[in-house]
Enzyme design. Structure first.
Site, PDB file in Angstrom:
ATOM      1  N   ASP A  49      17.362  15.900  -0.651  1.00  0.00           N
ATOM      2  CA  ASP A  49      16.989  14.680   0.053  1.00  0.00           C
ATOM      3  C   ASP A  49      15.493  14.415  -0.101  1.00  0.00           C
ATOM      4  O   ASP A  49      14.663  15.237   0.298  1.00  0.00           O
ATOM      5  CB  ASP A  49      17.325  14.822   1.540  1.00  0.00           C
ATOM      6  CG  ASP A  49      16.917  13.596   2.343  1.00  0.00           C
ATOM      7  OD1 ASP A  49      17.773  12.719   2.549  1.00  0.00           O
ATOM      8  OD2 ASP A  49      15.745  13.518   2.769  1.00  0.00           O
ATOM      9  N   TYR A  54       7.641   9.974   0.363  1.00  0.00           N
ATOM     10  CA  TYR A  54       7.257  11.377   0.235  1.00  0.00           C
ATOM     11  C   TYR A  54       6.376  11.612  -0.997  1.00  0.00           C
ATOM     12  O   TYR A  54       5.728  12.658  -1.104  1.00  0.00           O
ATOM     13  CB  TYR A  54       8.477  12.286   0.120  1.00  0.00           C
ATOM     14  CG  TYR A  54       9.426  12.269   1.280  1.00  0.00           C
ATOM     15  CD1 TYR A  54       9.131  11.622   2.487  1.00  0.00           C
ATOM     16  CD2 TYR A  54      10.662  12.907   1.189  1.00  0.00           C
ATOM     17  CE1 TYR A  54      10.028  11.610   3.539  1.00  0.00           C
ATOM     18  CE2 TYR A  54      11.561  12.912   2.233  1.00  0.00           C
ATOM     19  CZ  TYR A  54      11.246  12.250   3.405  1.00  0.00           C
ATOM     20  OH  TYR A  54      12.153  12.238   4.440  1.00  0.00           O
ATOM     21  N   LYS A  83      15.149   7.044  -0.220  1.00  0.00           N
ATOM     22  CA  LYS A  83      15.069   6.034   0.830  1.00  0.00           C
ATOM     23  C   LYS A  83      14.041   4.963   0.468  1.00  0.00           C
ATOM     24  O   LYS A  83      13.018   5.274  -0.144  1.00  0.00           O
ATOM     25  CB  LYS A  83      14.654   6.687   2.165  1.00  0.00           C
ATOM     26  CG  LYS A  83      15.437   7.940   2.524  1.00  0.00           C
ATOM     27  CD  LYS A  83      14.883   8.630   3.751  1.00  0.00           C
ATOM     28  CE  LYS A  83      15.486  10.010   3.920  1.00  0.00           C
ATOM     29  NZ  LYS A  83      14.871  11.011   3.023  1.00  0.00           N
ATOM     30  N   HIS A 116      14.779   3.559   5.326  1.00  0.00           N
ATOM     31  CA  HIS A 116      14.090   4.679   5.958  1.00  0.00           C
ATOM     32  C   HIS A 116      13.851   4.473   7.456  1.00  0.00           C
ATOM     33  O   HIS A 116      14.008   5.399   8.255  1.00  0.00           O
ATOM     34  CB  HIS A 116      12.755   4.934   5.235  1.00  0.00           C
ATOM     35  CG  HIS A 116      12.287   6.344   5.331  1.00  0.00           C
ATOM     36  ND1 HIS A 116      11.566   6.959   4.333  1.00  0.00           N
ATOM     37  CD2 HIS A 116      12.424   7.275   6.296  1.00  0.00           C
ATOM     38  CE1 HIS A 116      11.284   8.198   4.692  1.00  0.00           C
ATOM     39  NE2 HIS A 116      11.798   8.412   5.877  1.00  0.00           N
TER      40      HIS A 116
END
Length: 280
Positions: A49, A54, A83, A116
């Site tokens: 994930d 990120y 996401k 998200h």
């Protein structure tokens, strides 16, 4: 009930999703990330994930490709999630963000794509984009993250396709029982991020007592609690030994009394933002 690391739950639409995965939130792109993902896959994990925000999709993609080659795995054996970030919400923006994530990951499709955060006034247009991607066969499953009951109710008013997953902060101090009940009623799979409360529960007295009685770690007790509640869980770690430990969940079972004791720890306490009060 999952009996093996590679056991899967069946989502709306028929796609199967592993009960346990590796999360890479706050893991910096680079060799450490690549090695962590490769180690997880080598030790039997099949779900990874990540998210655009990120900033580690390239490393995840590299690790996935190297792990597939090194372990002789087909792409279909893995389950990769990303996401769309808040700045990219909107119909066309979300479509473009999906293509950008695929390019960084070096993949032809994602198994799961999530909105998200429920940014007010924007997430419904993004949901239309996710529906379009799904109907075009570009993504195997679609869902949301950090959505509360009222956000889900709003989506469901107009959605042609129900969210298949809702990934939320969930751990013994934030058990999300009303949200879990609502999701179950609507066939939405709950997935836990920060299942270990970012390490804040590792000395919790009730959990340490239960862990000692089973000869297990507190982390294993919490993750087993997730599974017995039918919650998909994605603990984060970059250490190989911890990655192995977090997957060793299938040779013991919590009793009903132990489950109740853990349930009773709920404080509605978050480590991350409150979706209703987050400054997006």
């Amino acid at each position: 009930m999952a009996e093996h690391l590679q056991d899967r739950t069946i989502l709306q639409g028929g796609v199967s999703m592993p009960w346990v995965g590796l999360g890479v939130f706050q893991v910096e792109d680079g060799d450490g990330l690549v090695q962590a993902v490769k180690s997880a896959i080598a030790h039997g994990y099949r779900s990874i994930d990540t998210a655009a925000v990120y900033a580690n999709e390239r490393g995840v993609g590299q690790a996935v490709r190297e792990a597939m080659a090194g372990n002789k795995l087909a792409r279909e054996e893995l389950f990769i999630t990303s996401k769309v970030w808040n700045a990219d919400l909107g119909y066309e923006e979300t479509l473009a963000a999906y293509e950008a994530s695929l390019e960084k990951l070096g993949l032809e499709y994602l198994d799961l794509y999530l909105i998200h955060w429920p940014v007010k006034g924007k997430y419904k247009e993004s949901w239309r984009a996710l529906e379009a991607l799904y109907k075009a066969g570009r993504v195997k499953a679609i869902g949301v993250s950090n959505f509360q009951i009222h956000h889900l109710e709003d989506i469901l008013q107009d959605a042609e396709i129900k969210p298949m997953v809702n990934q939320v902060e969930l751990h013994p101090y934030l058990s999300q029982q009303p949200l879990r009940s609502f999701a179950k009623t609507h066939g939405i799979q709950i997935e836990a991020w920060a299942p270990l409360m970012q390490g804040q529960l590792l000395d919790q007295p009730v959990l340490t007592e239960i862990a000692a009685s089973h000869g297990k770690s507190v982390a294993q007790i919490i993750l087993r609690w997730d599974l017995q509640h039918g919650i998909v869980t994605i603990p984060k770690s970059t250490r190989e030994q911890r990655i192995i430990e977090n997957a060793s969940l299938f040779n013991f079972e919590l009793s009903d009394a132990e489950m109740d004791r853990i349930d009773s720890l709920n404080r509605d306490q978050r480590t991350g933002p409150d979706p209703d009060n987050f400054d997006f």
